[in-house]
Design a protein around this motif. Structure first.
Motif, PDB file in Angstrom:
ATOM      1  N   LYS A 247      24.526  -9.236  25.040  1.00  0.00           N
ATOM      2  CA  LYS A 247      23.338 -10.099  25.075  1.00  0.00           C
ATOM      3  C   LYS A 247      23.031 -10.582  26.505  1.00  0.00           C
ATOM      4  O   LYS A 247      21.880 -10.748  26.886  1.00  0.00           O
ATOM      5  N   ASN A 248      24.073 -10.782  27.300  1.00  0.00           N
ATOM      6  CA  ASN A 248      23.879 -11.386  28.622  1.00  0.00           C
ATOM      7  C   ASN A 248      23.845 -10.405  29.795  1.00  0.00           C
ATOM      8  O   ASN A 248      23.427 -10.777  30.889  1.00  0.00           O
ATOM      9  N   PHE A 249      24.326  -9.188  29.581  1.00  0.00           N
ATOM     10  CA  PHE A 249      24.417  -8.254  30.709  1.00  0.00           C
ATOM     11  C   PHE A 249      23.924  -6.869  30.319  1.00  0.00           C
ATOM     12  O   PHE A 249      24.037  -6.476  29.154  1.00  0.00           O
ATOM     13  N   ASN A 250      23.416  -6.145  31.322  1.00  0.00           N
ATOM     14  CA  ASN A 250      23.039  -4.765  31.036  1.00  0.00           C
ATOM     15  C   ASN A 250      24.304  -3.905  30.959  1.00  0.00           C
ATOM     16  O   ASN A 250      25.407  -4.366  31.246  1.00  0.00           O
ATOM     17  N   LYS A 251      24.099  -2.652  30.560  1.00  0.00           N
ATOM     18  CA  LYS A 251      25.242  -1.763  30.303  1.00  0.00           C
ATOM     19  C   LYS A 251      26.131  -1.596  31.532  1.00  0.00           C
ATOM     20  O   LYS A 251      27.348  -1.640  31.456  1.00  0.00           O
ATOM     21  N   LYS A 252      25.467  -1.428  32.693  1.00  0.00           N
ATOM     22  CA  LYS A 252      26.214  -1.157  33.922  1.00  0.00           C
ATOM     23  C   LYS A 252      27.147  -2.325  34.264  1.00  0.00           C
ATOM     24  O   LYS A 252      28.314  -2.127  34.618  1.00  0.00           O
ATOM     25  N   LYS A 253      26.615  -3.518  34.146  1.00  0.00           N
ATOM     26  CA  LYS A 253      27.439  -4.695  34.462  1.00  0.00           C
ATOM     27  C   LYS A 253      28.535  -4.879  33.425  1.00  0.00           C
ATOM     28  O   LYS A 253      29.663  -5.260  33.752  1.00  0.00           O
ATOM     29  N   SER A 254      28.211  -4.613  32.163  1.00  0.00           N
ATOM     30  CA  SER A 254      29.225  -4.739  31.113  1.00  0.00           C
ATOM     31  C   SER A 254      30.370  -3.764  31.380  1.00  0.00           C
ATOM     32  O   SER A 254      31.546  -4.128  31.249  1.00  0.00           O
ATOM     33  N   VAL A 255      30.025  -2.541  31.763  1.00  0.00           N
ATOM     34  CA  VAL A 255      31.054  -1.536  32.062  1.00  0.00           C
ATOM     35  C   VAL A 255      31.920  -2.016  33.226  1.00  0.00           C
ATOM     36  O   VAL A 255      33.146  -1.924  33.196  1.00  0.00           O
ATOM     37  N   PHE A 256      31.260  -2.580  34.233  1.00  0.00           N
ATOM     38  CA  PHE A 256      31.994  -3.088  35.389  1.00  0.00           C
ATOM     39  C   PHE A 256      33.007  -4.166  34.974  1.00  0.00           C
ATOM     40  O   PHE A 256      34.182  -4.109  35.336  1.00  0.00           O
ATOM     41  N   PHE A 257      32.540  -5.131  34.198  1.00  0.00           N
ATOM     42  CA  PHE A 257      33.449  -6.207  33.759  1.00  0.00           C
ATOM     43  C   PHE A 257      34.585  -5.645  32.913  1.00  0.00           C
ATOM     44  O   PHE A 257      35.729  -6.059  33.036  1.00  0.00           O
ATOM     45  N   ALA A 258      34.241  -4.701  32.046  1.00  0.00           N
ATOM     46  CA  ALA A 258      35.254  -4.151  31.136  1.00  0.00           C
ATOM     47  C   ALA A 258      36.320  -3.355  31.882  1.00  0.00           C
ATOM     48  O   ALA A 258      37.499  -3.429  31.559  1.00  0.00           O
ATOM     49  N   LEU A 259      35.897  -2.605  32.895  1.00  0.00           N
ATOM     50  CA  LEU A 259      36.852  -1.721  33.579  1.00  0.00           C
ATOM     51  C   LEU A 259      37.669  -2.420  34.647  1.00  0.00           C
ATOM     52  O   LEU A 259      38.844  -2.150  34.822  1.00  0.00           O
ATOM     53  N   SER A 260      37.011  -3.315  35.400  1.00  0.00           N
ATOM     54  CA  SER A 260      37.748  -3.862  36.536  1.00  0.00           C
ATOM     55  C   SER A 260      38.002  -5.359  36.458  1.00  0.00           C
ATOM     56  O   SER A 260      38.750  -5.896  37.254  1.00  0.00           O
ATOM     57  N   GLY A 261      37.374  -6.028  35.493  1.00  0.00           N
ATOM     58  CA  GLY A 261      37.675  -7.453  35.313  1.00  0.00           C
ATOM     59  C   GLY A 261      39.035  -7.567  34.661  1.00  0.00           C
ATOM     60  O   GLY A 261      39.416  -6.713  33.871  1.00  0.00           O
ATOM     61  N   GLY A 262      39.771  -8.585  34.996  1.00  0.00           N
ATOM     62  CA  GLY A 262      41.120  -8.698  34.431  1.00  0.00           C
ATOM     63  C   GLY A 262      41.238  -9.776  33.371  1.00  0.00           C
ATOM     64  O   GLY A 262      40.247 -10.343  32.933  1.00  0.00           O
ATOM     65  N   GLU A 263      42.489 -10.000  32.979  1.00  0.00           N
ATOM     66  CA  GLU A 263      42.875 -11.111  32.114  1.00  0.00           C
ATOM     67  C   GLU A 263      42.261 -11.097  30.722  1.00  0.00           C
ATOM     68  O   GLU A 263      42.045 -12.150  30.133  1.00  0.00           O
TER      69      GLU A 263
END
Ligand code: ADP
Ligand code: MG
Length: 323
Positions: A247-263
């Motif tokens: 709801k809050n992010f486009n696909k590209k940003k979601s992928v970024f958070f999912a792949l490289s965001g931690g914790e």
């Protein structure tokens, strides 16, 4: 009452009546003494959280207590161990009775909820820091390690990915989410990750390898691939996102958070196709999402990404300002 080390231990930490039968000597002696069931081994892990490095100075005592236990329990979950005992090393700048009361009662209740017991620790003066060491029980036969992934195994993850990284960015004021409910939801996902203990105890029988996602999917999956001497294909269109992330992010940003965001503290594991469907049906009863996101291969080393049928070459450098 003037608080010294002895009082602090007795007033705040040695207060639970309920004891595990395998604890022969608990808090109060020079060492704790525990018994181990026949054919079981002890899985041990420790994590230190330091003020200003791993948590914000204004963190609530409850959030700090929760996180210091949860990050350790997540490591136990990753190998599939049953939680048993905890030791706690605390460094405190000053004695604040109400802070200690809130911290210790919350921590002890959580420890009890997991059927564990606090069996010892240490208190010293210095910048606020918390080190929990947790001990779990496991049989050698069913211990999940990083080095046993097999060619053609599926790569699967529990839960959703990326939410915690958004929560951290909000807390760092690097990101703002207008909707208050969504904002608190992301922050909660960061501050109160749920260790996947139950899932780990299922996976220990059925997965070939496992790890918990503390540094981000790519970085943690690489540990499995390195240890197993294999490569992987990740299907970006299969990554599990929460509805609120979408709801809050486009696909590209979601992928970024999912792949490289931690914790996220979700589990990433490898397993055969047959076991995938079996585990998914078990996890349904735990209400735990379980998603296949790719495949292990011996054809190359490293990770290659695909979106539907097309290979994607990821470059995250452009997003650095974002986190
Ligand atoms: P010692 O000086 O022998 O290392 P301490 O005086 O530090 O022992 O601790 C006394 C007892 O209290 C020990 O059993 C120790 O494990 C326990 N203890 C100390 N700090 C904590 C804590 N933060 N939580 C739980 N137990 C603790
Ligand atoms: Mg001693």
């Amino acid at each position: 009452m003037i608080f010294n080390e002895f009082n602090i231990i007795n007033n705040f930490f040695n207060i639970k009546k309920k004891k595990r039968i395998d604890v022969i000597v608990g808090i109060g002696d020079d060492c704790a003494l525990t018994s181990i069931p026949k054919k079981k081994k002890i899985a041990i892990t420790t994590d230190t959280l330091v003020s200003g490095i791993h948590f914000f100075e204004n963190i609530s005592p409850e959030d700090l207590a929760y996180k210091s236990l949860a990050v350790n329990l997540s490591d136990l979950a990753a190998v599939g161990a049953d939680p048993a005992w905890v030791t706690l090393s605390l460094t405190l700048q000053k004695i604040n009775k109400s802070w200690l009361e809130r911290f210790s009662s919350f921590l002890l209740n959580k420890i009890e909820n997991y059927g564990m017991q606090l069996i010892g620790g240490d208190i010293s003066k210095g910048p606020l820091s918390v080190t929990c060491t947790v001990h779990g029980l496991i049989s050698t036969k069913n211990f999940l390690s990083r080095n046993k992934a097999c060619n053609n195994d599926l790569i699967c993850v529990t839960g959703t990915l990326g939410d915690s990284a958004v929560g951290l960015s909000i807390l760092k004021s690097k990101l703002s989410i207008e909707n208050k409910k969504d904002r608190y939801w992301f922050i909660k996902k960061h501050l109160r990750p749920i260790p996947r203990i139950k899932e780990g105890t299922v996976l220990r029988y059925l997965a070939s390898s496992g790890i918990d996602i503390s540094d981000g999917l790519i970085s943690d999956l690489k540990h499995i691939l390195h240890s197993s001497n294999l490569g992987a294909i990740i299907q970006l269109d299969s990554l599990p996102f929460s509805d609120i992330l979408i709801k809050n992010f486009n696909k590209k940003k979601s992928v970024f958070f999912a792949l490289s965001g931690g914790e996220d503290y979700e589990l990433c594991c490898t397993l055969s196709k047959f076991n995938f469907y079996f585990i998914r049906s078990i996890f349904l009863s735990l209400k735990t999402r379980f998603t296949c996101i790719g495949m292990v291969t011996k054809k190359f080393k490293g990770i290659r990404f695909f979106y539907k049928k097309n290979e994607v070459f990821l470059d995250y450098s452009g997003y650095d300002h974002f986190l």
